[in-house]
Each structure stands twice: as C-alpha cells, then as structure tokens.
Write a protein that holds these residues in place. Structure first.
Motif, PDB file in Angstrom:
ATOM      1  N   ASN A  60      65.887 -45.106 -30.262  1.00 17.94           N
ATOM      2  CA  ASN A  60      64.639 -45.411 -29.561  1.00 17.94           C
ATOM      3  C   ASN A  60      64.909 -45.764 -28.102  1.00 17.94           C
ATOM      4  O   ASN A  60      64.226 -45.275 -27.197  1.00 17.94           O
ATOM      5  CB  ASN A  60      63.902 -46.547 -30.281  1.00 17.94           C
ATOM      6  N   PHE A  63      65.981 -42.573 -26.252  1.00 19.84           N
ATOM      7  CA  PHE A  63      64.922 -41.575 -26.111  1.00 19.84           C
ATOM      8  C   PHE A  63      63.944 -41.892 -24.982  1.00 19.84           C
ATOM      9  O   PHE A  63      63.287 -41.000 -24.470  1.00 19.84           O
ATOM     10  CB  PHE A  63      64.129 -41.438 -27.415  1.00 19.84           C
ATOM     11  N   LYS A  64      63.856 -43.157 -24.597  1.00 18.88           N
ATOM     12  CA  LYS A  64      62.874 -43.560 -23.574  1.00 18.88           C
ATOM     13  C   LYS A  64      63.086 -42.787 -22.275  1.00 18.88           C
ATOM     14  O   LYS A  64      64.182 -42.699 -21.755  1.00 18.88           O
ATOM     15  CB  LYS A  64      62.967 -45.059 -23.310  1.00 18.88           C
ATOM     16  N   GLU A  69      61.400 -38.616 -26.275  1.00 21.58           N
ATOM     17  CA  GLU A  69      60.580 -39.814 -26.450  1.00 21.58           C
ATOM     18  C   GLU A  69      59.503 -39.602 -27.521  1.00 21.58           C
ATOM     19  O   GLU A  69      59.136 -40.528 -28.236  1.00 21.58           O
ATOM     20  CB  GLU A  69      59.937 -40.228 -25.127  1.00 21.58           C
ATOM     21  N   SER A  72      60.187 -40.881 -31.149  1.00 25.47           N
ATOM     22  CA  SER A  72      60.271 -42.315 -31.445  1.00 25.47           C
ATOM     23  C   SER A  72      59.413 -42.716 -32.643  1.00 25.47           C
ATOM     24  O   SER A  72      59.795 -43.588 -33.415  1.00 25.47           O
ATOM     25  CB  SER A  72      59.889 -43.138 -30.217  1.00 25.47           C
TER      26      SER A  72
END
Length: 174
Positions: A60, A63-64, A69, A72
C-alpha cells in the motif's frame, strides 16, 4: 531501530519492482500446496516475471502515487505480486493458466501498461499470444507471398525451358 526504518527497505524494494513495469498482477495464493507454489514460481521465473509475497501495508505504501495505486483496495488477505518489466502479457498469461489447474489461486487484479485491470480483463490479456508468437505470425505472413511468387517464377522458368526447345525445332520442320 524503529519499525519504520525496518519497513522502508521493503517499501523501496516494492517501489523499484513496480517502477517501469509493463504489468503487475496481484494474487491471493492461500491454499496452494508447496508443490504448486514451487511450480508456479518456476514458470514465472522462466518467463522473466518477478513474484514475491509482501505485506499488504508495505505494498500500500509503495503503490501510493503510482499506476498501481488502484490496486490498494484489493490488498486484503495474503497477497503476492507478479511483476514483468518486459512482457505485458506474461504474468496474466501464466497466472490465469495456472489458476485453471490450481483453483485455490485467486487473481485479484492488476495493472497492464499503466491501466488498472480486473480479473476478467486479465483473462483477456492472458489470451494475447507472446511477442515471439506474434512475430512468428508476422514473418510467416510475409513469407507466404514471397514463397508463392518464387514458385510461380520457377514454374514459368521451367515452362519456358520446355518451350524453348520446341520453338527451336519448329523452324527446322518448316
């Protein structure tokens, strides 16, 4: 050492793996036998696909701000990440094919060439032939007309070769 310092290298590893990736596929591997897991890893490795189990919180964080993203929301339960930097279809193709034999393998979703794709979409991506197969078909389609042309020229040359002696004999008879 703080927990954050221990987690940072893992987040960096995931970030490096997904950076510039052609495709990323997220799966739930629960229920696979050791033998199945070993076979799956072998197939992925042979295709140049990186496959690793990570904690959802680590993925998570990684992935931001990336194309991933959108994955998530799928980070629940055990998750493994399959990443290919070269072949956009390889992870989907191998995992979808493997899931037919190992029904415990659940494909959660993925990102293909920057677009989030659901499991059904990954099934469609899996149907796309490999680059080598596509190139083979392309070259085969180029070769067919050339081969046909060469056969026609050869037949004309052979026919002219038979006709030439007949023409040479024709004036002698007259």
């Amino acid at each position: 050492m703080a927990k954050v310092e221990l987690k940072q290298p893992v987040v960096k590893e995931i970030s490096a793996a997904i950076e510039g990736a052609q495709s990323v596929v997220l799966v739930d591997h629960r229920g696979l036998t050791v033998q199945q897991d070993t076979e799956l890893r072998k197939q992925l490795r042979e295709a140049g696909v990186t496959y690793k189990v990570y904690k959802n919180t680590m993925m998570n964080f990684a992935f931001k701000g990336t194309d991933c993203e959108g994955l998530s929301d799928l980070l629940n339960g055990p998750s493994a990440l399959a990443v290919s930097k070269d072949d956009a279809t390889a992870p989907a193709r191998i995992l979808c094919e493997f899931a037919k034999k190992a029904d415990k393998l659940e494909i959660k979703g993925g990102v293909v060439e920057g677009k989030v794709v659901d499991p059904e979409g990954l099934g469609e991506v899996a149907k796309i032939p490999t680059r080598e197969v596509l190139l083979g078909r392309l070259f085969g389609s180029w070769q067919a007309p050339i081969s046909s042309f060469a056969r026609v020229i050869k037949q004309i040359a052979e026919k002219d070769g038979e006709a030439a002696p007949a023409e040479a004999e024709a004036p002698a008879e007259a």
